[in-house]
Scaffold this motif. Structure first.
Motif, PDB file in Angstrom:
ATOM      1  N   CYS A 164       0.853  -1.191   0.000  1.00  0.00           N
ATOM      2  CA  CYS A 164       0.000   0.000   0.000  1.00  0.00           C
ATOM      3  C   CYS A 164       0.888   1.239   0.000  1.00  0.00           C
ATOM      4  N   ASN A 165       0.256   2.383  -0.255  1.00  0.00           N
ATOM      5  CA  ASN A 165       0.979   3.649  -0.159  1.00  0.00           C
ATOM      6  C   ASN A 165       1.065   4.057   1.304  1.00  0.00           C
ATOM      7  N   ALA A 166       2.233   4.479   1.738  1.00  0.00           N
ATOM      8  CA  ALA A 166       2.422   4.891   3.127  1.00  0.00           C
ATOM      9  C   ALA A 166       3.523   5.928   3.201  1.00  0.00           C
ATOM     10  N   GLY A 167       3.451   6.785   4.198  1.00  0.00           N
ATOM     11  CA  GLY A 167       4.462   7.820   4.375  1.00  0.00           C
ATOM     12  C   GLY A 167       4.440   8.329   5.795  1.00  0.00           C
ATOM     13  N   SER A 168       5.301   9.279   6.089  1.00  0.00           N
ATOM     14  CA  SER A 168       5.381   9.852   7.427  1.00  0.00           C
ATOM     15  C   SER A 168       5.749  11.317   7.329  1.00  0.00           C
ATOM     16  N   LEU A 169       5.235  12.112   8.256  1.00  0.00           N
ATOM     17  CA  LEU A 169       5.595  13.524   8.323  1.00  0.00           C
ATOM     18  C   LEU A 169       6.859  13.737   9.151  1.00  0.00           C
ATOM     19  N   SER A 170       7.727  12.794   9.136  1.00  0.00           N
ATOM     20  CA  SER A 170       8.989  12.858   9.885  1.00  0.00           C
ATOM     21  C   SER A 170       9.911  13.920   9.287  1.00  0.00           C
ATOM     22  N   SER A 171      10.724  14.526  10.155  1.00  0.00           N
ATOM     23  CA  SER A 171      11.660  15.551   9.703  1.00  0.00           C
ATOM     24  C   SER A 171      12.916  15.493  10.556  1.00  0.00           C
ATOM     25  N   GLY A 172      14.030  15.926   9.986  1.00  0.00           N
ATOM     26  CA  GLY A 172      15.282  15.920  10.724  1.00  0.00           C
ATOM     27  C   GLY A 172      15.891  14.545  10.822  1.00  0.00           C
ATOM     28  N   LEU A 173      16.299  13.975   9.678  1.00  0.00           N
ATOM     29  CA  LEU A 173      16.761  12.593   9.648  1.00  0.00           C
ATOM     30  C   LEU A 173      18.127  12.423   8.972  1.00  0.00           C
ATOM     31  N   HIS A 174      18.279  12.970   7.777  1.00  0.00           N
ATOM     32  CA  HIS A 174      19.319  12.483   6.867  1.00  0.00           C
ATOM     33  C   HIS A 174      20.749  12.950   7.165  1.00  0.00           C
ATOM     34  N   HIS A 175      20.943  13.894   8.067  1.00  0.00           N
ATOM     35  CA  HIS A 175      22.310  14.283   8.433  1.00  0.00           C
ATOM     36  C   HIS A 175      22.844  13.476   9.617  1.00  0.00           C
ATOM     37  N   ALA A 176      21.984  12.814  10.361  1.00  0.00           N
ATOM     38  CA  ALA A 176      22.409  12.101  11.571  1.00  0.00           C
ATOM     39  C   ALA A 176      23.352  10.951  11.229  1.00  0.00           C
ATOM     40  N   ARG A 177      24.411  10.847  12.021  1.00  0.00           N
ATOM     41  CA  ARG A 177      25.426   9.816  11.824  1.00  0.00           C
ATOM     42  C   ARG A 177      25.356   8.769  12.928  1.00  0.00           C
ATOM     43  N   ARG A 178      26.198   7.771  12.836  1.00  0.00           N
ATOM     44  CA  ARG A 178      26.129   6.669  13.805  1.00  0.00           C
ATOM     45  C   ARG A 178      26.353   7.139  15.240  1.00  0.00           C
ATOM     46  N   GLU A 179      27.340   7.968  15.467  1.00  0.00           N
ATOM     47  CA  GLU A 179      27.747   8.322  16.826  1.00  0.00           C
ATOM     48  C   GLU A 179      27.421   9.753  17.218  1.00  0.00           C
ATOM     49  N   THR A 180      26.721  10.482  16.367  1.00  0.00           N
ATOM     50  CA  THR A 180      26.440  11.882  16.657  1.00  0.00           C
ATOM     51  C   THR A 180      25.312  12.400  15.786  1.00  0.00           C
ATOM     52  N   GLY A 181      24.678  13.466  16.252  1.00  0.00           N
ATOM     53  CA  GLY A 181      23.716  14.170  15.420  1.00  0.00           C
ATOM     54  C   GLY A 181      24.432  15.198  14.559  1.00  0.00           C
ATOM     55  N   ALA A 182      23.696  15.781  13.602  1.00  0.00           N
ATOM     56  CA  ALA A 182      24.280  16.804  12.736  1.00  0.00           C
ATOM     57  C   ALA A 182      23.158  17.509  11.985  1.00  0.00           C
ATOM     58  N   GLY A 183      23.342  18.779  11.712  1.00  0.00           N
ATOM     59  CA  GLY A 183      22.419  19.496  10.845  1.00  0.00           C
ATOM     60  C   GLY A 183      20.965  19.402  11.253  1.00  0.00           C
ATOM     61  N   PHE A 184      20.678  19.486  12.554  1.00  0.00           N
ATOM     62  CA  PHE A 184      19.312  19.426  13.087  1.00  0.00           C
ATOM     63  C   PHE A 184      18.660  18.057  12.870  1.00  0.00           C
ATOM     64  N   CYS A 185      19.476  17.038  12.738  1.00  0.00           N
ATOM     65  CA  CYS A 185      18.999  15.659  12.602  1.00  0.00           C
ATOM     66  C   CYS A 185      19.584  14.831  13.750  1.00  0.00           C
ATOM     67  N   THR A 186      18.742  14.138  14.497  1.00  0.00           N
ATOM     68  CA  THR A 186      19.191  13.406  15.682  1.00  0.00           C
ATOM     69  C   THR A 186      19.468  11.943  15.373  1.00  0.00           C
ATOM     70  N   PHE A 187      18.461  11.231  14.866  1.00  0.00           N
ATOM     71  CA  PHE A 187      18.631   9.848  14.417  1.00  0.00           C
ATOM     72  C   PHE A 187      18.243   9.769  12.949  1.00  0.00           C
ATOM     73  N   ASN A 188      18.831   8.812  12.234  1.00  0.00           N
ATOM     74  CA  ASN A 188      18.628   8.743  10.783  1.00  0.00           C
ATOM     75  C   ASN A 188      17.520   7.754  10.422  1.00  0.00           C
TER      76      ASN A 188
END
Length: 223
Positions: A164-188
Motif C-alpha cells: 500500500c501507499n504509506a508515508g510519514s511527516l517525519s523531519s530531521g533525519l538524513h544528516h544524523a550519523r552513527r555516533e552523533t547528530g548533525a544538521g538538526f537531525c538526531t537519528f537517521n
C-alpha cells in the motif's frame, strides 16, 4: 499551495521486493487513528494481486503523532509536521488516513546508532553529545525523535509488507550519523527505514532524497 511550502525536505523510500515494487512517500493527513502493530514485528503475509490492488485504492497510511513536535526547541524541523497536520485538518484530502506510530526503542535505534549516543539523547548527558544536532536538550526531544523515526520506519515496512501507499511527516533525519547528530537531525530514520525494509524481505532499497543539502549521514550509514 499553503501546505506544500512546508513539505521540504521530501524523502521517499522506494522498496523493491523480488517480484513487485512498493513506494512509501510523504504526503498529508486528514484524520488520526492509532497503529497497533509493533515495529518489532518483521514478518507479514503478502496480499494477493487482487487484494494488493484493493489496498492500493484505499486510504493512504500517513504516520504522524503530536510527539513529532514535542521538543521545546522551536525550529522548522521541530514544528513543520504540526503545521502540515493543522493545515490538512482544516482542508482535508480524501483517502488519506493519519496513523499514530509506535516510537522506536533503544534496541531498534541501535541497529544503526551507537548506544552511548542514544543514551546521551535520552538523558541529556553529556550535553555536548545530546545537543550535537543543534537543538537545546529537553525531555521532549527524546519522545520527538523516537516517534518521528518510528513513523519513517513503520511507513516503509507497511508499504512493503501490505502493498500500500504509506508515508510519514517525519523531519530531521538524513544528516544524523552513527555516533552523533548533525544538521538538526538526531537519528537517521531514512537509513533505519531502509534497513527495516531489507529485513522485511526487500531485495533492494532506493533512497530518493530531494532536500537541497546532501544527506551525509545517510551516505555514511548505508554507503
Amino acid at each position: 499551495p499553503a501546505t506544500q511550502r512546508w513539505i521540504s525536505p521530501s524523502i521517499a523510500l522506494h522498496t523493491v521486493s523480488r517480484s513487485r515494487t512498493t513506494v512509501a512517500a510523504t504526503v498529508c493527513p486528514s484524520r488520526v487513528t492509532r497503529h497497533v502493530v509493533p515495529l518489532r514485528v518483521r514478518a507479514s503475509v503478502r496480499p494477493s494481486g487482487r487484494e494488493a490492488r484493493r489496498r492500493h485504492e484505499e486510504a493512504m497510511k500517513l504516520y504522524y503523532s503530536p510527539d513529532y513536535i514535542r521538543s521545546k526547541h522551536a525550529f522548522d524541523t521541530t514544528r513543520k509536521a504540526g503545521w502540515i497536520a493543522d493545515d490538512l485538518r482544516a482542508v482535508p484530502i480524501a483517502n488519506v488516513a493519519m496513523i499514530e506510530p509506535l516510537p522506536l526503542t533503544c534496541v531498534e535505534l541501535e541497529a544503526l546508532h551507537d548506544a552511548t549516543y542514544i543514551e546521551a539523547v535520552r538523558t541529556g548527558r553529556p550535553v555536548e553529545l545530546a545537543e550535537s544536532q543543534g537543538f537545546d536538550w529537553d525531555p521532549g526531544l527524546w519522545r520527538m525523535v523516537c516517534a518521528s523515526n518510528g513513523g519513517a520506519v513503520h511507513a516503509a515496512f507497511v508499504a512493503l509488507t501490505e502493498r500500500c501507499n504509506a508515508g510519514s511527516l517525519s523531519s530531521g533525519l538524513h544528516h544524523a550519523r552513527r555516533e552523533t547528530g548533525a544538521g538538526f537531525c538526531t537519528f537517521n530514520g531514512v537509513a533505519l527505514a531502509a534497513k527495516a525494509a531489507l529485513g522485511a524481505g526487500a531485495a533492494r532499497v532506493l533512497i530518493l532524497d530531494l532536500d537541497a543539502h546532501c544527506g551525509g549521514g545517510t551516505d555514511e550509514l548505508v554507503g
